[in-house]
Design a protein around this motif. Structure first.
Motif, PDB file in Angstrom:
ATOM      1  N   PRO A  31      28.987  38.959  26.918  1.00 25.54           N
ATOM      2  CA  PRO A  31      28.569  40.412  27.015  1.00 25.54           C
ATOM      3  C   PRO A  31      27.880  40.959  28.138  1.00 25.54           C
ATOM      4  CG  PRO A  31      28.451  39.524  24.814  1.00 25.54           C
ATOM      5  CD  PRO A  31      28.823  38.236  25.636  1.00 25.54           C
ATOM      6  N   LEU A  32      27.118  39.988  28.854  1.00 26.11           N
ATOM      7  CA  LEU A  32      26.436  40.306  29.969  1.00 26.11           C
ATOM      8  C   LEU A  32      27.264  40.844  30.966  1.00 26.11           C
ATOM      9  CD1 LEU A  32      23.599  37.627  30.193  1.00 26.11           C
ATOM     10  CD2 LEU A  32      23.691  39.580  28.865  1.00 26.11           C
ATOM     11  N   TYR A  33      28.465  40.466  31.214  1.00 25.51           N
ATOM     12  CA  TYR A  33      29.204  41.044  32.260  1.00 25.51           C
ATOM     13  C   TYR A  33      30.645  41.518  32.055  1.00 25.51           C
ATOM     14  CZ  TYR A  33      30.896  36.111  32.504  1.00 25.51           C
ATOM     15  OH  TYR A  33      31.353  34.645  32.183  1.00 25.51           O
ATOM     16  N   THR A  34      31.131  41.274  30.622  1.00 27.19           N
ATOM     17  CA  THR A  34      32.484  41.532  30.722  1.00 27.19           C
ATOM     18  C   THR A  34      32.489  43.230  30.391  1.00 27.19           C
ATOM     19  OG1 THR A  34      33.111  39.415  29.584  1.00 27.19           O
ATOM     20  CG2 THR A  34      34.621  41.327  28.967  1.00 27.19           C
ATOM     21  N   SER A  35      33.446  43.876  30.705  1.00 26.36           N
ATOM     22  CA  SER A  35      33.578  45.235  30.522  1.00 26.36           C
ATOM     23  C   SER A  35      34.672  45.507  29.724  1.00 26.36           C
ATOM     24  CB  SER A  35      33.935  45.862  31.890  1.00 26.36           C
ATOM     25  OG  SER A  35      35.009  45.714  32.327  1.00 26.36           O
ATOM     26  N   PHE A  36      34.612  46.802  28.938  1.00 30.44           N
ATOM     27  CA  PHE A  36      35.774  47.147  28.214  1.00 30.44           C
ATOM     28  C   PHE A  36      37.130  47.602  29.167  1.00 30.44           C
ATOM     29  CE2 PHE A  36      32.216  47.989  25.643  1.00 30.44           C
ATOM     30  CZ  PHE A  36      32.665  47.439  24.260  1.00 30.44           C
ATOM     31  N   ALA A  37      36.777  47.976  30.346  1.00 31.20           N
ATOM     32  CA  ALA A  37      38.048  48.050  31.229  1.00 31.20           C
ATOM     33  C   ALA A  37      38.741  46.765  31.386  1.00 31.20           C
ATOM     34  CB  ALA A  37      37.589  48.806  32.484  1.00 31.20           C
ATOM     35  N   ASP A  38      37.931  45.562  31.419  1.00 26.96           N
ATOM     36  CA  ASP A  38      38.278  44.307  31.680  1.00 26.96           C
ATOM     37  C   ASP A  38      39.203  43.911  30.431  1.00 26.96           C
ATOM     38  OD1 ASP A  38      37.007  43.736  34.117  1.00 26.96           O
ATOM     39  OD2 ASP A  38      35.351  42.736  32.973  1.00 26.96           O
ATOM     40  N   VAL A  39      38.674  44.440  29.422  1.00 28.30           N
ATOM     41  CA  VAL A  39      39.604  44.132  28.003  1.00 28.30           C
ATOM     42  C   VAL A  39      41.044  44.690  27.920  1.00 28.30           C
ATOM     43  CG1 VAL A  39      39.619  44.272  25.634  1.00 28.30           C
ATOM     44  CG2 VAL A  39      37.418  43.723  26.700  1.00 28.30           C
ATOM     45  N   GLU A  40      40.966  46.115  28.465  1.00 31.52           N
ATOM     46  CA  GLU A  40      42.230  46.928  28.384  1.00 31.52           C
ATOM     47  C   GLU A  40      43.110  46.372  29.348  1.00 31.52           C
ATOM     48  OE1 GLU A  40      45.368  49.335  28.314  1.00 31.52           O
ATOM     49  OE2 GLU A  40      43.833  48.692  27.003  1.00 31.52           O
ATOM     50  N   ALA A  41      42.667  45.820  30.640  1.00 30.45           N
ATOM     51  CA  ALA A  41      43.601  45.281  31.585  1.00 30.45           C
ATOM     52  C   ALA A  41      44.270  43.920  31.125  1.00 30.45           C
ATOM     53  CB  ALA A  41      42.681  45.212  32.954  1.00 30.45           C
ATOM     54  N   ALA A  42      43.449  43.021  30.444  1.00 34.28           N
ATOM     55  CA  ALA A  42      43.763  41.790  30.138  1.00 34.28           C
ATOM     56  C   ALA A  42      44.829  41.970  28.952  1.00 34.28           C
ATOM     57  CB  ALA A  42      42.636  40.993  29.290  1.00 34.28           C
ATOM     58  N   ALA A  43      44.671  42.962  28.076  1.00 36.73           N
ATOM     59  CA  ALA A  43      45.620  43.005  27.019  1.00 36.73           C
ATOM     60  C   ALA A  43      46.868  43.536  27.644  1.00 36.73           C
ATOM     61  CB  ALA A  43      45.210  43.940  25.912  1.00 36.73           C
ATOM     62  N   ARG A  44      46.865  44.379  28.497  1.00 40.57           N
ATOM     63  CA  ARG A  44      48.096  45.040  29.114  1.00 40.57           C
ATOM     64  C   ARG A  44      48.983  44.010  30.184  1.00 40.57           C
ATOM     65  NH1 ARG A  44      48.250  46.265  34.038  1.00 40.57           N
ATOM     66  NH2 ARG A  44      46.245  46.564  34.556  1.00 40.57           N
ATOM     67  N   VAL A  45      48.083  43.159  30.632  1.00 41.38           N
ATOM     68  CA  VAL A  45      48.853  42.334  31.652  1.00 41.38           C
ATOM     69  C   VAL A  45      49.607  41.069  30.544  1.00 41.38           C
ATOM     70  CG1 VAL A  45      48.494  40.449  33.216  1.00 41.38           C
ATOM     71  CG2 VAL A  45      47.402  42.518  33.671  1.00 41.38           C
ATOM     72  N   LEU A  46      48.625  40.715  29.330  1.00 40.77           N
ATOM     73  CA  LEU A  46      49.402  39.818  28.600  1.00 40.77           C
ATOM     74  C   LEU A  46      50.528  40.339  28.085  1.00 40.77           C
ATOM     75  CD1 LEU A  46      49.051  37.112  26.924  1.00 40.77           C
ATOM     76  CD2 LEU A  46      47.466  38.401  25.116  1.00 40.77           C
ATOM     77  N   GLY A  47      50.591  41.517  27.577  1.00 41.11           N
ATOM     78  CA  GLY A  47      51.799  42.167  26.800  1.00 41.11           C
ATOM     79  C   GLY A  47      52.933  42.259  27.718  1.00 41.11           C
ATOM     80  N   GLU A  48      52.771  42.436  29.438  1.00 40.51           N
ATOM     81  CA  GLU A  48      53.730  42.558  30.370  1.00 40.51           C
ATOM     82  C   GLU A  48      54.118  40.913  30.492  1.00 40.51           C
ATOM     83  OE1 GLU A  48      51.691  43.802  33.844  1.00 40.51           O
ATOM     84  OE2 GLU A  48      51.423  45.869  33.189  1.00 40.51           O
ATOM     85  N   VAL A  49      53.426  40.106  30.376  1.00 38.94           N
ATOM     86  CA  VAL A  49      53.900  38.615  30.691  1.00 38.94           C
ATOM     87  C   VAL A  49      54.757  38.271  29.639  1.00 38.94           C
ATOM     88  CG1 VAL A  49      52.976  36.390  30.707  1.00 38.94           C
ATOM     89  CG2 VAL A  49      51.853  37.828  32.268  1.00 38.94           C
ATOM     90  N   LEU A  50      54.410  38.578  28.361  1.00 37.79           N
ATOM     91  CA  LEU A  50      55.091  37.964  27.275  1.00 37.79           C
ATOM     92  C   LEU A  50      56.471  38.967  27.282  1.00 37.79           C
ATOM     93  CD1 LEU A  50      52.380  37.573  24.650  1.00 37.79           C
ATOM     94  CD2 LEU A  50      53.766  36.087  25.560  1.00 37.79           C
ATOM     95  N   ARG A  51      56.414  40.168  27.611  1.00 40.50           N
ATOM     96  CA  ARG A  51      57.650  40.922  27.463  1.00 40.50           C
ATOM     97  C   ARG A  51      58.824  40.403  28.643  1.00 40.50           C
ATOM     98  NH1 ARG A  51      54.150  45.383  26.528  1.00 40.50           N
ATOM     99  NH2 ARG A  51      54.239  45.859  28.904  1.00 40.50           N
ATOM    100  N   GLU A  52      58.367  39.935  29.491  1.00 35.83           N
ATOM    101  CA  GLU A  52      58.987  39.584  30.963  1.00 35.83           C
ATOM    102  C   GLU A  52      59.695  38.027  30.444  1.00 35.83           C
ATOM    103  OE1 GLU A  52      56.869  39.350  34.157  1.00 35.83           O
ATOM    104  OE2 GLU A  52      56.455  41.619  34.131  1.00 35.83           O
ATOM    105  N   ARG A  53      59.355  37.292  29.322  1.00 37.06           N
ATOM    106  CA  ARG A  53      59.469  36.002  29.326  1.00 37.06           C
ATOM    107  C   ARG A  53      60.657  36.185  28.022  1.00 37.06           C
ATOM    108  NH1 ARG A  53      57.095  31.754  30.733  1.00 37.06           N
ATOM    109  NH2 ARG A  53      57.594  30.515  29.004  1.00 37.06           N
TER     110      ARG A  53
END
Length: 420
Positions: free
Chosen positions: A397-419
């Motif tokens: 919580p001291l340094y993680t942002s909500f923008a980080d969270v959205e980016a991580a979930a989006r990239v995770l979805g992209e990786v799995l859709r490509e596999r």
């Protein structure tokens, strides 16, 4: 799908970040991209916390001035000798402990051995017939190895029990139980006050591993009456790789604490070089040998970040906990939106009362976890994975942002859709 692809979610993340009371602390950490310039979303603080910006200068001063020019004088003139207790005083409020009960020294494993053997010896002083140690069945492997050794050293039998069942399994033969506050694989938060109270009703001692909770959520050691606790400092406390661990010994137990590792640093007169061992008073008897000064002082500097939280100590941890839950809630929701159905299942409890500060996602194809995490890291989203098939994402919580969270979930979805 327009909501996922458009600006509404990005706007929501921006609104959440703007309302975040801890957002200014992000600037205190080095969160720049990789060496090749790739931007990074860092969600592995549950393994190694990010570097606070003030640490390199402090460490350079320790090396160049205190060690380089002052040399041995720094043990007294720079306060090296008192550092294990002094740094312990910085950790104490973050785990709900009053002064004089935390010392920082040695590794987690070494401190687990001290605490668990000490707990068994205390229990047997009160009832010599206690011959059993309970251990969390899903404990971090090193804790299990140490518990086996503690059982051999004390002549006790070791019994592995699921953490949620320890309260009911403790009985008249139980001397002590070693329990993880947060499960390192699943992120499940266990009931520290309830399990501690149940162990005490059975006449047993409670030893808690706080490695995945210290610095991420309120712990309340004093309020719960915990006997012993151990935790590492390189995860949510951001102390650096291999930074020394901490040991908590409840104040009223300290005069009876019989460490299995009586070193010269915990002697009542360490420089007397006496043949016989006489333990120091107070928490200093939790020390063993010469402390690792470079790592210890880097940790001390890292912990100064907490002074910038509005209310250092217990109130700060309430703020941290609120943000942790908001981050993990947002991540779970965004994973559901971005990831193809059926590919991942969360093994982290949905209930706030049972969730630490990480989210663990089980791949439908367990063999996929390693390659998926490797590709995520290549695309600038850093988490880790644990066998069998679990992707872990830690939220500091001291340094993680909500923008980080959205980016991580989006990239995770992209990786799995490509596999395939």
């Amino acid at each position: 799908m327009s909501e996922e692809r458009g600006t509404r979610v990005e706007d929501e993340a921006a609104r959440l970040d703007a309302a975040d009371e801890l957002r200014a602390l992000r600037e205190e950490f080095v969160l720049d991209g990789d060496e090749d310039g790739t931007p990074v979303v860092y969600l592995d603080g549950n393994s190694l916390g990010a570097l606070p910006r003030s640490v390199p200068a402090r460490l350079a001063d320790v090396v160049e001035r205190e060690w380089g020019r002052m040399r041995i004088r720094s043990w007294t003139e720079s306060g090296w000798w008192e550092a294990p207790e002094r740094v312990g005083e910085r950790v104490a409020p973050l785990v709900g402990a009053a002064a004089g009960q935390v010392v920082v020294a040695d590794s987690t494993s070494v401190n687990v051995l001290k605490a668990l053997v000490g707990a068994v010896r205390l229990a047997r002083e009160d009832d010599p017939g206690r011959a059993e140690i309970l251990v969390d069945a899903t404990t971090f492997p090193s804790d299990g190895y140490i518990a086996e050794s503690a059982a051999r050293l004390t002549g006790a039998r070791l019994r592995a029990v699921p953490a949620g069942e320890i309260a009911g399994e403790a009985g008249p033969a139980t001397a002590a139980a070693l329990v993880n506050h947060v499960d390192y694989r699943t992120g499940e938060l266990h009931d520290l006050p309830g399990i501690t109270a149940a162990l005490h009703r059975a006449g047993a001692r409670a030893v808690w591993d706080l490695c995945h909770s210290a610095g991420a959520l309120p712990v309340g050691l004093d309020a719960s009456g915990a006997d012993f606790a151990v935790g590492c400092t390189y995860k949510y406390l951001n102390g650096g790789p291999g930074s020394p661990a901490f040991l908590y010994v409840r104040r009223d137990l300290q005069p009876r604490f019989d460490s299995p590792l009586p070193g010269w640093n915990s002697h009542s007169e360490p420089f007397a070089m006496a043949e016989g061992y006489v333990p120091a008073e107070g928490i200093a008897r939790g020390r063993v040998g010469t402390p690792d000064i470079l790592s210890l002082l880097a940790l001390e500097e890292s912990l100064k970040v907490w002074e910038r939280v509005d209310a250092y100590g217990g109130a700060a941890m309430v703020q941290v906990r609120e943000k942790s839950l908001a981050l993990t809630d947002f991540f779970l929701r965004r994973v559901e939106a971005h990831v193809p159905a059926g590919r991942l299942t969360s093994v982290t409890p949905g209930e706030h009362a049972r969730r630490g500060s990480q989210v663990s996602l089980l791949c439908a194809d367990e063999d996929e976890a390693g390659p998926v995490m490797k590709e995520l890291i290549a695309r600038g989203v850093v988490g880790d994975f644990r066998h069998p098939g679990v992707l872990r994402f830690g939220f500091t919580p001291l340094y993680t942002s909500f923008a980080d969270v959205e980016a991580a979930a989006r990239v995770l979805g992209e990786v799995l859709r490509e596999r395939p």
